[in-house]
Enzyme design. Structure first.
Site, PDB file in Angstrom:
ATOM      1  N   ILE A  54      56.791  44.660  11.163  1.00  0.00           N
ATOM      2  CA  ILE A  54      57.884  44.285  10.061  1.00  0.00           C
ATOM      3  C   ILE A  54      58.463  43.630  11.287  1.00  0.00           C
ATOM      4  O   ILE A  54      59.005  42.028  10.561  1.00  0.00           O
ATOM      5  CB  ILE A  54      58.385  45.530   9.590  1.00  0.00           C
ATOM      6  CG1 ILE A  54      57.675  46.183   8.966  1.00  0.00           C
ATOM      7  CG2 ILE A  54      59.768  44.793   9.105  1.00  0.00           C
ATOM      8  CD1 ILE A  54      58.407  47.363   8.388  1.00  0.00           C
ATOM      9  N   ASP A  73      61.371  42.138  22.315  1.00  0.00           N
ATOM     10  CA  ASP A  73      60.720  43.615  22.070  1.00  0.00           C
ATOM     11  C   ASP A  73      60.632  43.873  23.583  1.00  0.00           C
ATOM     12  O   ASP A  73      61.501  43.827  24.874  1.00  0.00           O
ATOM     13  CB  ASP A  73      59.545  42.542  21.692  1.00  0.00           C
ATOM     14  CG  ASP A  73      58.295  44.060  20.450  1.00  0.00           C
ATOM     15  OD1 ASP A  73      58.782  44.989  21.937  1.00  0.00           O
ATOM     16  OD2 ASP A  73      57.988  43.993  19.564  1.00  0.00           O
ATOM     17  N   ASP A 101      65.328  46.357  26.391  1.00  0.00           N
ATOM     18  CA  ASP A 101      65.346  47.874  25.708  1.00  0.00           C
ATOM     19  C   ASP A 101      66.594  47.711  24.670  1.00  0.00           C
ATOM     20  O   ASP A 101      67.228  47.928  25.414  1.00  0.00           O
ATOM     21  CB  ASP A 101      64.696  49.409  26.619  1.00  0.00           C
ATOM     22  CG  ASP A 101      64.771  50.751  26.167  1.00  0.00           C
ATOM     23  OD1 ASP A 101      64.992  50.751  25.072  1.00  0.00           O
ATOM     24  OD2 ASP A 101      64.072  51.348  26.702  1.00  0.00           O
ATOM     25  N   VAL A 102      66.496  47.966  23.866  1.00  0.00           N
ATOM     26  CA  VAL A 102      67.606  48.138  23.004  1.00  0.00           C
ATOM     27  C   VAL A 102      68.314  49.636  23.197  1.00  0.00           C
ATOM     28  O   VAL A 102      69.026  48.832  22.477  1.00  0.00           O
ATOM     29  CB  VAL A 102      67.808  48.498  21.710  1.00  0.00           C
ATOM     30  CG1 VAL A 102      66.635  47.251  20.983  1.00  0.00           C
ATOM     31  CG2 VAL A 102      66.303  49.170  20.817  1.00  0.00           C
ATOM     32  N   ASN A 128      65.989  46.212  14.672  1.00  0.00           N
ATOM     33  CA  ASN A 128      64.506  45.995  13.533  1.00  0.00           C
ATOM     34  C   ASN A 128      63.669  47.763  14.769  1.00  0.00           C
ATOM     35  O   ASN A 128      62.875  48.014  14.242  1.00  0.00           O
ATOM     36  CB  ASN A 128      63.451  45.265  13.257  1.00  0.00           C
ATOM     37  CG  ASN A 128      62.611  45.402  13.123  1.00  0.00           C
ATOM     38  OD1 ASN A 128      62.263  45.698  11.588  1.00  0.00           O
ATOM     39  ND2 ASN A 128      61.583  45.293  13.715  1.00  0.00           N
ATOM     40  N   TYR A 194      61.623  60.843  13.746  1.00  0.00           N
ATOM     41  CA  TYR A 194      61.737  60.409  13.033  1.00  0.00           C
ATOM     42  C   TYR A 194      62.167  59.789  11.704  1.00  0.00           C
ATOM     43  O   TYR A 194      63.782  59.035  11.421  1.00  0.00           O
ATOM     44  CB  TYR A 194      59.977  59.285  12.254  1.00  0.00           C
ATOM     45  CG  TYR A 194      60.104  58.410  12.358  1.00  0.00           C
ATOM     46  CD1 TYR A 194      60.077  57.489  13.096  1.00  0.00           C
ATOM     47  CD2 TYR A 194      59.778  58.625  10.839  1.00  0.00           C
ATOM     48  CE1 TYR A 194      60.391  55.922  11.881  1.00  0.00           C
ATOM     49  CE2 TYR A 194      59.801  57.281  10.025  1.00  0.00           C
ATOM     50  CZ  TYR A 194      60.073  55.564  10.872  1.00  0.00           C
ATOM     51  OH  TYR A 194      59.762  55.233  10.460  1.00  0.00           O
ATOM     52  N   GLY A 225      59.067  51.260   3.232  1.00  0.00           N
ATOM     53  CA  GLY A 225      58.351  52.189   3.080  1.00  0.00           C
ATOM     54  C   GLY A 225      56.887  52.521   3.882  1.00  0.00           C
ATOM     55  O   GLY A 225      57.182  53.101   5.368  1.00  0.00           O
ATOM     56  N   VAL A 227      53.907  50.718   5.283  1.00  0.00           N
ATOM     57  CA  VAL A 227      53.917  49.703   5.361  1.00  0.00           C
ATOM     58  C   VAL A 227      52.476  49.164   6.537  1.00  0.00           C
ATOM     59  O   VAL A 227      52.358  50.930   7.318  1.00  0.00           O
ATOM     60  CB  VAL A 227      54.980  49.383   6.281  1.00  0.00           C
ATOM     61  CG1 VAL A 227      54.659  47.596   7.040  1.00  0.00           C
ATOM     62  CG2 VAL A 227      56.556  49.395   5.906  1.00  0.00           C
TER      63      VAL A 227
END
Length: 298
Positions: A54, A73, A101-102, A128, A194, A225, A227
């Site tokens: 995505i 990423d 790393d977010v 995201n 999750y 949904g 994916v």
């Protein structure tokens, strides 16, 4: 001394540990592309977790919409990141790659600094990045649960705070878009943490929308949904280990529950993000919009 950015195939690579960002604007203006605009007219967006799936679809769609893109990423996905950057370049847009790393606020702040240095003022932050784990609630390990929330929840919080600070510093309006999940609203029993982490994103989105509205900053969520992506391949495999269904059967089993009778592709979510990142959604904030083909009704 901090490492200098270096050029690779007409794309600037900025290491995640860069703290002192050098201005690369003059170099970026010399890029040979099929469509260059004046720096003052450009728009930029950061997309986290954009190496594939995505995130990749979102990065490419926003590039098609006229945004210059910072592609983020993890270090281990650097090859995927480089490929997305090259694809964006072929679309005539400028792009920088940033691996980090977010879940680390420092890394997110460095990412934004790198994006601004390479692409100009920030306009859109797309939080995201996310991970998924499969298992029964009573069998979840503490370390796995912590990591899930570090990425899916703290990653969104870090991205929202740092992006808002940048918008306010610039004196500009901006848009923050957070990845939730339509599946989380259904609370699948094999995706408990999750589901919980993505449900938390919805509340966080509302809270930031309330606080940042006075600055003209909108904050919304998009909730894909089922994916066709690497993440769902992983979910399908792990579910199969529990319920014994062959590879692909768990994924396909969802189709009969979807009104449109097909699972999603990454571009479905990217189309919604395109709307939320554009001017037509300027009066939309605090919302998490489902894009799941009719799997969850909310």
């Amino acid at each position: 001394m901090a490492p200098m950015p270096f050029r690779m195939n007409s794309v600037f690579m900025l290491p995640r540990w860069t703290r002192s960002i050098h201005n690369t604007t003059t170099h970026l203006r010399s890029f040979t592309t099929t469509r260059l605009r004046a720096q003052s007219d450009s728009r930029s967006a950061i997309v986290t977790g954009a190496g594939r799936g995505i995130g990749r679809a979102i990065a490419l769609r926003l590039a098609q919409d006229g945004f210059d893109i910072c592609v983020n990423d993890l270090d281990k996905n650097i090859e995927d990141v480089n490929n997305v950057v090259k694809e964006i370049h072929l679309l005539g847009r400028s792009s920088v790659a940033f691996c980090g790393d977010v879940s680390s606020m420092t890394s997110v702040q460095e990412m934004i600094a790198a994006s601004v240095a390479g692409l100009g003022p920030l306009n859109v932050m797309v939080a995201n990045a996310g991970i998924a784990q499969v298992g029964w609630p009573m069998e979840i390990k503490e370390a796995d649960m912590r990591r899930m929330f570090e990425v899916n929840v703290f990653g969104v919080v870090n991205s929202s705070i740092a992006a808002a600070q940048q918008f306010i510093k610039q004196g500009t309006k901006g848009k923050i878009l957070n990845a939730a999940s339509g599946v989380s609203f259904r609370t699948d029993p094999l995706l408990p943490m999750y589901s919980a982490s993505k449900a938390a994103v919805r509340s966080i989105t509302q809270s930031f929308a309330i606080e940042l509205g006075k600055h003209g900053i909108t904050v919304n969520g998009y909730a894909p949904g089922i994916v066709q992506s690497a993440m769902w391949e992983h979910i399908d495999t792990e579910m199969g280990k529990i319920n014994g269904l062959p590879q692909g059967e768990n994924f396909n089993a969802f189709t009969k529950s979807i009104a449109l009778r097909r699972t999603s592709i990454p571009e479905d979510a990217a189309k919604l993000v395109s709307y939320l990142a554009g001017p037509d959604s300027d009066y939309v904030t605090g919302q998490t919009i489902l894009v799941d083909g009719g799997l969850v009704y909310n």
